[in-house]
Design a protein around this motif. Structure first.
Motif, short mmCIF file in Angstrom:
data_model
loop_
_atom_site.label_atom_id
_atom_site.label_comp_id
_atom_site.label_asym_id
_atom_site.label_seq_id
_atom_site.Cartn_x
_atom_site.Cartn_y
_atom_site.Cartn_z
N PHE A 141 0.86 -1.19 0.00
CA PHE A 141 0.00 0.00 0.00
C PHE A 141 0.89 1.23 0.00
N VAL A 142 1.12 1.76 -1.15
CA VAL A 142 2.21 2.71 -1.31
C VAL A 142 1.69 4.02 -1.88
N THR A 143 2.24 5.13 -1.40
CA THR A 143 1.90 6.44 -1.96
C THR A 143 3.13 7.01 -2.65
N LYS A 144 3.05 7.18 -3.95
CA LYS A 144 4.18 7.72 -4.70
C LYS A 144 3.70 8.92 -5.48
N ARG A 145 4.40 10.02 -5.31
CA ARG A 145 3.94 11.22 -6.01
C ARG A 145 5.13 12.10 -6.33
N GLY A 146 5.08 12.72 -7.49
CA GLY A 146 6.15 13.64 -7.87
C GLY A 146 5.54 14.96 -8.24
N VAL A 147 6.26 16.03 -7.97
CA VAL A 147 5.77 17.32 -8.41
C VAL A 147 6.77 17.95 -9.38
N TRP A 157 -1.76 -1.71 -4.12
CA TRP A 157 -2.67 -0.58 -4.08
C TRP A 157 -1.79 0.66 -4.22
N LYS A 158 -1.57 1.12 -5.42
CA LYS A 158 -0.65 2.26 -5.59
C LYS A 158 -0.89 3.02 -6.89
N TYR A 159 -0.65 4.30 -6.82
CA TYR A 159 -0.91 5.20 -7.95
C TYR A 159 0.20 6.23 -8.07
N PRO A 160 1.34 5.86 -8.63
CA PRO A 160 2.41 6.85 -8.78
C PRO A 160 1.89 8.02 -9.62
N SER A 161 2.00 9.22 -9.08
CA SER A 161 1.31 10.35 -9.68
C SER A 161 2.25 11.50 -9.98
#
Lengths: 253, 478
Positions: free
Chosen positions: B283-289, B310-314
């Protein structure tokens, strides 16, 4: 005898499709199997090639003296049995040359020969592309993806030219082709045909036989070969229809 | 033929061994005191302890979400161990004091940590349960000005940088698991690439969960200053246990003007057995800005493991002309469930995003793509292209697509394409009839299907990924 089929009975699910087919094909011969829709002629080609949907319930198929039915589908192919598909499948992301190189190298390995590397294969396949009169760009396209009906059929002939099978089964390769494509396909068949191999054409129409001279023509009705003859049988079938042979068969019985 | 192909898919999990390493652990369960203990063990500054405590307070008010298209027994948070570290902690910059059992573990996984044995041009940070045990090629990187170390070390050595960026992309309030991570994260990687520097080598982190009851909560932070470039890869495995282990990571990426970050994942956590027992909850949260103009963030993932993913690299595309990319292969087999995809949030003008998702489902698995494309009112001229392709192997699995599209600027363009196909008897028969055996046929079909994604992976890993999919899928088609 290259192919010797005796009393072949075949079922798909609960349906009996072939009901005792007998057929002998010698090396160096071209045979045409003609028949109406549902007569079992495509099934015959697929069973020889080893399609998993069919079950042989009776009879034998010998290939170059060996029991062909004992061999797995891929072993048959490596032994030189080739089926040109009526409806070739699409394989996205796999290029034509990739597929053909793998297939060609599998045959070479089976014969104890060295595999060709991509560059060697490229030289080899480019010569073959000329046989089917296609742009070499064709080699880099994904197998059958976005191909027209005619291109798919030419692609089957190209694969046949590359693999140089001993027994080529062509399942309605001529249907739906315009006259130019028909000529190209026929040309491919004629180039392959030689003293060491045989071609079995499964077809609806006499038309392709204007370009490919068959040694024998067989009429198939309701799962059996009901009459065999020379090229003239094809003309007669075209003129008089299959009811005529079916009736003859009924009368004979 | 069907069952034949499926049996072939069920290859043993080669990374499933457990290593005997003496560990120092906290008692299971979570309370404020545990968080203070974690922070104290790591000798952290007060601001970080504050960050953790705020997150913990917030977490206590949250409910575990259940909107994903997955079904599982919720983890019991009182039974999880939140901190577990090898007793023999090595000195920085030296492998000599790393427990030999750990070195052997990585060796067995094909990741030797001795630099002379390593892949040329790839630096590795090895995270074992809760802590980073080794980082290679540090000196060479330092010469180029690149900082690559564990996040614990970064907190000690570069506190200003960590403080400036930690929690700016994924705030501690973001979601249930990201909040939990903010409270208890133990280690992870830190990368800083200064202005104008192209990182001279691939950076990679190798995550290993070893302990049966330990949750892995790693935190990765990557910062690329103006005109900088980095390519980063993470790999993951875990031993085979019949219980589920929780992996709840947070990854934050920041790309400033003209900067580019390429983040690749090859995930092979233990997926559970054929009956669906055991396996990792991922269950991972991956995000880049993309903070700066003309910046670019690209996520590439090959997901083959975990019981539940369950993950949505964004990407948050703030800078004008910035670019977000998401390339994904998600493979599920047996009882695996994956709900994965991406979010592309367009804020800047002329921002561009591309989403290519390939889902492969076999066995009785369920594979969902969930993606959000959002065009803010300010996203003048923004464009998105999405393509979601699913491949089914056998007739007991499922593929699902949940696209969400939210466009608030009339000049923005969004394109979405989706397809579903099945590796069937006819496709296999075609290969077999050409003399190609079943194993090679499946591997060619899958490689072809995933070609666009493999193309995005760094060379060394593309080969690995192809092999991994081959192993996972052998005999699964029918």
């Amino acid at each position: 005898m290259l192919l010797e089929i005796k009393n072949l009975h075949v079922r798909a699910g609960d349906t009996q499709i072939l009901k005792g087919v007998n057929l002998n094909v010698e090396a160096g011969e071209i045979h045409a199997i003609m028949g109406p829709n549902g007569s079992g002629k495509s099934t015959l080609a697929n069973v020889v090639a080893g399609h998993p949907a069919y079950e042989v319930t009776e009879g034998t198929v010998r290939y170059d003296g060996d029991d062909l039915l004992e061999l797995d589908t891929d072993e048959r192919a490596r032994d030189g049995v080739f089926l040109a598909f009526q409806y070739p499948v699409e394989i996205p992301g796999v290029s034509n040359s990739q597929l053909m190189r793998q297939a060609y190298n599998e045959r070479r390995k089976a014969r104890g020969e060295d595999e060709l590397d991509p560059l060697q294969f490229d030289d080899y396949v480019r010569e073959k592309v000329k046989v089917v009169d296609m742009d070499p760009d064709f080699l880099d396209r994904s197998v059958n993806v976005d191909f027209s009906g005619g291109e798919k059929k030419r692609n089957e002939i190209l694969q046949m030219a590359v693999l140089e099978p001993r027994l080529a089964l062509l399942d309605e390769t001529d249907s739906g082709l315009d006259i130019d494509a028909l000529r190209v396909v026929s040309n491919g068949i004629n180039q392959l045909a030689g003293d060491d191999n045989a071609v079995v054409l499964v077809t609806h129409y006499q038309r392709i036989l204007d370009y490919v001279e068959p040694d024998k023509v067989h009429a198939m009705v309701d799962g059996e070969i009901v009459q065999s003859g020379g090229k003239e049988l094809a003309m007669e079938l075209e003129e008089r229809g299959y009811d005529w042979v079916a009736k003859q068969k009924g009368a004979a019985q | 033929m069907s069952s034949n192909i499926e049996s072939y898919l069920d290859q043993p999990y080669e990374a499933g061994f457990h290593s005997d390493v003496e560990m120092e652990k906290l008692e299971p369960g979570l309370d404020e005191d545990k968080i203070r203990q974690i922070s104290a063990k790591k000798d952290e500054p007060d601001w970080l302890l504050e960050f953790r405590l705020k997150a913990y307070e917030h977490w206590k008010t949250m409910e575990e979400p259940d909107w994903a298209n997955v079904e599982y027994d919720k983890p019991n948070f009182d039974e999880i161990t939140y901190y577990s570290a090898p007793k023999n902690q090595p000195k920085k910059d030296s492998l000599d004091e790393v427990d030999p059992a750990i070195l052997e573990t990585y060796e067995k996984l094909g990741i030797p940590l001795h630099e002379q044995k390593m892949l040329q041009n790839v630096a590795v940070d090895a995270v074992f349960d809760s802590v980073s045990v080794a980082t290679t090629f540090k000196k060479k990187l330092k010469e180029a000005g690149v900082i690559f170390c564990s996040i614990s070390e970064a907190v000690e050595e570069y506190p200003e940088l960590v403080k400036k960026y930690l929690g700016t992309v994924v705030p501690y309030t973001d979601n249930f698991y990201a909040t939990l991570n903010s409270a208890v994260f133990s280690d992870g990687s830190f990368v800083y690439v200064p202005e104008g520097v192209t990182c001279p080598m691939e950076l990679s982190t190798y995550f290993r969960i070893n302990d049966q009851h330990t949750g892995q909560f790693e935190r990765t932070l990557i910062i690329c200053e103006d005109d900088a470039y980095v390519s980063y890869l993470e790999g993951c495995t875990a031993p085979q246990f019949d219980t589920n282990q929780l992996h709840a990571a947070v990854v934050e990426l920041v790309a400033l003007e003209n900067a580019e970050i390429k983040y690749s994942t090859v995930q092979n956590w233990y997926a559970g057995d054929e009956e669906g027992t055991g396996g990792i909850y991922n269950f991972v949260t991956k995000r880049g800005v993309c903070e700066g103009d003309n910046s670019k963030i690209s996520w590439t993932q090959v997901e083959t493991g975990s019981a539940i993913t369950w993950k949505y690299p964004s990407c948050v595309l703030k800078g004008d002309n910035s670019i977000g990319e998401f390339y994904s292969v998600a493979l599920t087999n047996n009882h695996q469930q994956a709900d994965t995809g991406t979010k592309m949030v367009h804020i800047g003008k002329n921002t561009k995003s591309t989403i290519i998702s390939k889902g492969i489902s076999a066995g009785v698995s369920q594979n969902s793509y969930r993606g959000l494309v959002k065009m803010a009112p300010s996203a003048e001229g923004a464009r998105n292209y999405s393509e979601c392709d699913s491949m089914l192997i056998g007739d007991r699995c499922g593929a699902h697509t949940f696209p969400y599209i939210d466009v608030r600027n009339p000049t923005a363009q969004v394109e979405h394409e989706a397809s579903t196909s099945r590796i069937g008897e006819e496709q296999l028969f075609y290969f077999l009839q050409r003399g190609i055996d079943e194993e090679d046929a499946i591997s060619m079909i899958i490689s072809g299907f995933c070609k666009d994604i493999f193309h995005e992976l760094p060379m060394e890993f593309a080969v690995e990924a192809r092999k991994l999919l081959g192993i996972k899928l052998e005999g699964s088609v029918g």
